[in-house]
Design an enzyme around this catalytic site. Structure first.
Site, PDB file in Angstrom:
ATOM      1  CB  VAL A 225      22.787  -5.691  38.990  1.00 42.97           C
ATOM      2  CG1 VAL A 225      21.317  -6.054  38.863  1.00 42.97           C
ATOM      3  CG2 VAL A 225      23.186  -5.548  40.457  1.00 42.97           C
ATOM      4  CD  GLU A 226      24.527  -2.707  35.233  1.00 44.02           C
ATOM      5  OE1 GLU A 226      24.101  -1.694  34.649  1.00 44.02           O
ATOM      6  OE2 GLU A 226      23.858  -3.750  35.336  1.00 44.02           O
ATOM      7  CD  GLN A 227      24.879  -1.117  39.427  1.00 43.49           C
ATOM      8  OE1 GLN A 227      24.480  -2.232  39.077  1.00 43.49           O
ATOM      9  NE2 GLN A 227      24.375  -0.006  38.922  1.00 43.49           N
ATOM     10  N   GLY A 228      28.099  -5.326  40.680  1.00 41.99           N
ATOM     11  CA  GLY A 228      28.878  -6.352  41.371  1.00 41.99           C
ATOM     12  C   GLY A 228      28.082  -7.175  42.353  1.00 41.99           C
TER      13      GLY A 228
END
Length: 502
Positions: A318-321
């Site tokens: 996911v984009e949060q890393g």
């Protein structure tokens, strides 16, 4: 160099007309709310600081007034540049009413812009956002008539179109970390994500501004060098906040921060429409693929895959890393227990926009006859794209997931047949979407594989437009699908051959 202080003193240092960058993501991730609350309290008491510009990459707040909501007072902010707005309904209302200047840009672009500002480069030059609402030809990301300055421009390099998101000076960066030592070195070792903390700090420091950090603890010993996320030379003021929480659901859970491995609680299975859509979408996942799951309907897919024994067949992120692990859903989307890797969101977005994932499953507010998708403006209220646009730009295959209609839709499934108990009163297959968050035209130019999956029908984007390719058992193609769309799609020949005459 770093100085220890308190939140009230920090609030007193923020001047009128300042530009402030903040870290954070939904669920309280890296949200420096004690400092933001102090700034809010000072404004409510004195009327200052006022006319602020606030910039944030992802959604910051709990929907009840924390995070971005601390600035949501008439006169306190003049301009907000945000990637995701839904965690502050009050700020959404200010933008909708035109009381502030509002811009909505891709979350990854904003996170990367912080880095580019700090590096002294001419902004972010990217193909992310072409032919969407952030393209100057479609509004340039402006949210209302009060917003007039052009912060993004269309350019051409080597015969190809790009968007340039312009840099700006950052006066204050307000970040959150786990701890800081006496040299000001910040560590996020106990946090579920690193997000864009370094880039946010870099933007202010190298703009001649100040970096302000909120931390839970001030250890007597130095932070080990390998655990420093922001070096102390970049930090000006630090506020120790002993009651700081790791996130909304935990004061501290080492399996969320990746420091230890632990038992993974049973994954909560989705139900109803989310389950129906998730099960159909899961069929689009091949073996050993790199996958991204978006917020909303797609957040249910990992649970379905796990229930099918396919939890180890793909590499999810996911984009949060976050990479792999037991992904959390709902307000804690963007975190995972027992993750394989936690990296900065800036690096993650580089990987996404450059083509690092094979398939992404994304939400879908509405779609139209050109194959455009809107998730960023629902009704008159701005939601923002978050990481949606950055992810969609780089993914090889896109699977949009959502209900066929909204407001009042009720369905049930028995013996694999779908029954529509009551239709929705708001169509989602529309003639033209309100906001182009995903461009079907650009996707065709780029040769993307695109599917639109609902509880009753599946559509595919082909060279001539949107094509209906599948209808659920128990659903009448004409009565339940075609007659309830605002446009007439192409229809796969196999459906025409099998459909009863009308």
């Amino acid at each position: 160099m770093n100085k220890w202080t308190n939140a009230a003193a920090v609030a007193a240092s923020i001047f009128d007309d300042a530009t402030i960058a903040i870290t954070g993501s939904g669920g309280g991730l890296l949200e420096p709310d004690a400092i933001l609350a102090a700034i809010e309290a000072r404004f409510l008491e004195t009327g200052h600081p006022r006319d602020l510009t606030v910039i944030h990459a992802l959604g910051v707040g709990d929907g009840q007034g924390s995070g971005l909501g601390r600035f949501a007072h008439a006169g306190m902010v003049r301009r907000v540049i945000g990637g995701h707005w839904v965690w502050s309904p009050a700020m959404q209302r200010l933008a909708e009413s035109g009381q502030i200047e509002g811009y909505s840009f891709p979350g990854g672009v904003i996170a990367t812009l912080f880095r580019e500002i700090g590096a002294g480069r001419p902004g972010v030059i990217t193909r992310v956002g072409l032919r969407t609402f952030v393209d100057p030809r479609l509004g340039g990301g402006k949210l209302n008539d009060a917003t007039t300055e052009n912060l993004v421009e269309l350019i051409e390099i080597g015969g190809k179109e790009f968007l340039r998101y312009k840099p700006l000076k950052i006066d204050f960066s307000i970040v959150m970390a786990s701890s800081a030592d006496d040299n000001g070195n910040l560590s996020t070792r106990h946090e579920p994500a690193d997000l864009d903390i370094y880039a946010v700090a870099l933007a202010a420091h190298n703009s001649g501004g100040k970096v302000i950090a909120q931390v839970k603890s001030r250890p007597r010993s130095r932070v080990p060098a390998r655990l420093v996320g922001v070096p102390g030379v970049m930090v000006d003021l630090t506020v120790e906040t002993p009651d700081q929480r790791q996130c909304q659901i935990s004061e501290y859970d080492a399996t969320l921060s990746g420091e230890t491995l632990g038992e993974t609680p049973d994954i909560e299975m989705p139900d109803g429409m989310r389950l129906i859509v998730a099960e159909r979408a899961a069929k689009e996942l091949g073996s050993n693929q790199s996958v991204n799951f978006g917020f909303g309907f797609p957040g249910a897919i990992p649970a379905v895959l796990a229930s099918q024994g396919r939890g180890n067949e793909y590499w999810g992120s996911v984009e949060q890393g976050i990479h792999r692990g037991a992904m959390l859903d709902g307000a804690m989307f963007g975190t995972a227990r027992n993750a394989d890797s936690i990296m900065s969101s800036v690096d993650q977005f580089d990987w996404y926009s450059g083509g690092g994932i094979d398939v992404t499953f994304l939400g879908m507010g509405e779609f139209d006859e050109e194959g455009n998708v809107n998730v960023s403006k629902l009704g008159s209220m701005v939601v923002g794209p978050g990481g949606f646009m950055d992810i969609a730009q780089g993914a090889k295959k896109l699977v949009f997931c959502g209900a066929f209609e909204a407001k009042g839709l009720r369905v049930e499934r028995k013996s694999d047949a779908l029954k529509i108990l009551s239709p929705g009163s708001v169509p989602k297959a529309v003639k033209k979407v309100r906001h182009v968050t995903f461009s079907g035209v650009q996707a065709r130019l780029d040769g993307k594989e695109v599917l639109y999956i609902t509880e009753r029908a599946v559509f595919r984007l082909d060279t001539l437009g949107v094509c209906l390719v599948e209808v659920a058992t128990g659903v009448d193609m004409y009565r339940d699908v075609l007659s309830r769309m605002e446009f007439t799609p192409l229809i796969d020949e196999r459906l025409l051959e099998s459909a009863p005459a009308h």
